[in-house]
Design a protein around this motif. Sequence first.
Motif, PDB file in Angstrom:
ATOM      1  N   ARG A 102       0.830  -1.207   0.000  1.00 30.99           N
ATOM      2  CA  ARG A 102       0.000   0.000   0.000  1.00 30.99           C
ATOM      3  C   ARG A 102       0.870   1.264   0.000  1.00 30.99           C
ATOM      4  NH1 ARG A 102      -2.907  -1.432   3.981  1.00 30.99           N
ATOM      5  NH2 ARG A 102      -1.669  -0.419   5.579  1.00 30.99           N
ATOM      6  N   HIS A 103       1.929   1.250   0.801  1.00 27.62           N
ATOM      7  CA  HIS A 103       2.803   2.431   0.883  1.00 27.62           C
ATOM      8  C   HIS A 103       3.467   2.718  -0.465  1.00 27.62           C
ATOM      9  CE1 HIS A 103       5.584   5.375   2.522  1.00 27.62           C
ATOM     10  NE2 HIS A 103       6.547   4.741   1.885  1.00 27.62           N
ATOM     11  N   TYR A 104       3.986   1.671  -1.107  1.00 25.59           N
ATOM     12  CA  TYR A 104       4.696   1.889  -2.367  1.00 25.59           C
ATOM     13  C   TYR A 104       3.758   2.165  -3.539  1.00 25.59           C
ATOM     14  CZ  TYR A 104       9.051   0.900  -0.062  1.00 25.59           C
ATOM     15  OH  TYR A 104      10.135   0.969   0.778  1.00 25.59           O
ATOM     16  N   GLU A 105       2.541   1.679  -3.458  1.00 28.84           N
ATOM     17  CA  GLU A 105       1.570   1.964  -4.527  1.00 28.84           C
ATOM     18  C   GLU A 105       0.871   3.310  -4.336  1.00 28.84           C
ATOM     19  OE1 GLU A 105      -1.236  -1.220  -5.104  1.00 28.84           O
ATOM     20  OE2 GLU A 105       0.344  -2.643  -5.674  1.00 28.84           O
ATOM     21  N   ASP A 106       0.475   3.615  -3.115  1.00 35.31           N
ATOM     22  CA  ASP A 106      -0.334   4.803  -2.846  1.00 35.31           C
ATOM     23  C   ASP A 106       0.436   5.951  -2.216  1.00 35.31           C
ATOM     24  OD1 ASP A 106      -2.402   3.183  -3.745  1.00 35.31           O
ATOM     25  OD2 ASP A 106      -3.038   2.651  -1.712  1.00 35.31           O
ATOM     26  N   LYS A 164       1.928  14.943  10.590  1.00 37.84           N
ATOM     27  CA  LYS A 164       1.269  15.278  11.859  1.00 37.84           C
ATOM     28  C   LYS A 164       1.402  14.137  12.881  1.00 37.84           C
ATOM     29  CE  LYS A 164      -1.786  18.745  10.114  1.00 37.84           C
ATOM     30  NZ  LYS A 164      -0.686  19.543   9.722  1.00 37.84           N
ATOM     31  N   PHE A 165       1.806  12.942  12.419  1.00 35.87           N
ATOM     32  CA  PHE A 165       1.841  11.774  13.295  1.00 35.87           C
ATOM     33  C   PHE A 165       3.140  10.980  13.245  1.00 35.87           C
ATOM     34  CE2 PHE A 165      -2.493  12.627  11.928  1.00 35.87           C
ATOM     35  CZ  PHE A 165      -3.117  12.791  13.162  1.00 35.87           C
ATOM     36  N   TYR A 166       3.963  11.238  12.222  1.00 36.83           N
ATOM     37  CA  TYR A 166       5.151  10.412  12.001  1.00 36.83           C
ATOM     38  C   TYR A 166       6.385  11.285  11.779  1.00 36.83           C
ATOM     39  CZ  TYR A 166       1.469   7.039  11.101  1.00 36.83           C
ATOM     40  OH  TYR A 166       0.362   6.246  11.214  1.00 36.83           O
ATOM     41  N   VAL A 167       7.543  10.724  12.109  1.00 37.06           N
ATOM     42  CA  VAL A 167       8.797  11.453  11.944  1.00 37.06           C
ATOM     43  C   VAL A 167       9.236  11.490  10.483  1.00 37.06           C
ATOM     44  CG1 VAL A 167      10.357   9.505  12.369  1.00 37.06           C
ATOM     45  CG2 VAL A 167      11.045  11.823  13.036  1.00 37.06           C
ATOM     46  N   SER A 168       8.775  10.526   9.684  1.00 40.17           N
ATOM     47  CA  SER A 168       9.094  10.489   8.257  1.00 40.17           C
ATOM     48  C   SER A 168       7.919   9.865   7.519  1.00 40.17           C
ATOM     49  CB  SER A 168      10.362   9.660   8.003  1.00 40.17           C
ATOM     50  OG  SER A 168      10.105   8.289   8.234  1.00 40.17           O
ATOM     51  N   SER A 169       7.890  10.046   6.218  1.00 48.38           N
ATOM     52  CA  SER A 169       6.801   9.440   5.456  1.00 48.38           C
ATOM     53  C   SER A 169       6.874   7.912   5.525  1.00 48.38           C
ATOM     54  CB  SER A 169       6.812   9.925   4.006  1.00 48.38           C
ATOM     55  OG  SER A 169       7.995   9.532   3.349  1.00 48.38           O
ATOM     56  N   TYR A 170       8.082   7.359   5.531  1.00 52.27           N
ATOM     57  CA  TYR A 170       8.231   5.908   5.599  1.00 52.27           C
ATOM     58  C   TYR A 170       7.708   5.349   6.926  1.00 52.27           C
ATOM     59  CZ  TYR A 170      10.150   1.263   4.914  1.00 52.27           C
ATOM     60  OH  TYR A 170      10.297  -0.096   4.766  1.00 52.27           O
ATOM     61  N   ALA A 171       7.792   6.136   7.977  1.00 56.39           N
ATOM     62  CA  ALA A 171       7.285   5.695   9.278  1.00 56.39           C
ATOM     63  C   ALA A 171       5.794   5.412   9.236  1.00 56.39           C
ATOM     64  CB  ALA A 171       7.597   6.742  10.339  1.00 56.39           C
TER      65      ALA A 171
END
Length: 188
Positions: free
Chosen positions: A59-63, A71-78
């Motif tokens: 989902r992360h790599y597709e979307d 607002k919730f994570y230190v990085s997008s990958y997190a």
Amino acid sequence: RETTRIKMGENYRTLLGHFRHESGHYYFDLIKSLHPELVDEFRQFFGDERQDYNEALRRHYEDGPPQNWDKFYVSSYASTHPWEDWAETWAHYLHMMDTLETAYYAGLIVRNNRKDENDLAFYENPIGAQDFDLLLKQWMTLTFNLNALNRSMGLEDAYPFTLSNPVLDKLRFIHKHVLGKAFHLEIT
């Protein structure tokens, strides 16, 4: 690794950062096996790690990350999965502590001329320091001034992060347990 760093637009993702991230996965496994009583608290901050990891990656790599990931994570990958949130936040904690310790041993002091900015002065080694909120003030002062110096040279921010309250709470969780029993592990 370098190609991936550039492709993903993550200028800060260094080899050292990658090692720190991967060490986070290792320490999470130790926590689960040696201190399972911390898993419920972990889930309050990072989410339920039992969700399907492969589906989360797909989902992360597709979307891509959620629109408001910062607002919730230190990085997008997190935002990919609780395991990655933990590992990214863990790596960030290690970055912070190592940089603050380097500034401490260098004798770095910042005296701001603006009343709305904190000064930077160390009274103890950041490693092992009890007052995490003081460490955060020191970190914010250091990174604000580091970014200002870079901008004066026409360079990108050296520290391109904004730490939201949920991220700060995750960092506090890590700090609390780094000083507590969870990371004073006896490995045989």
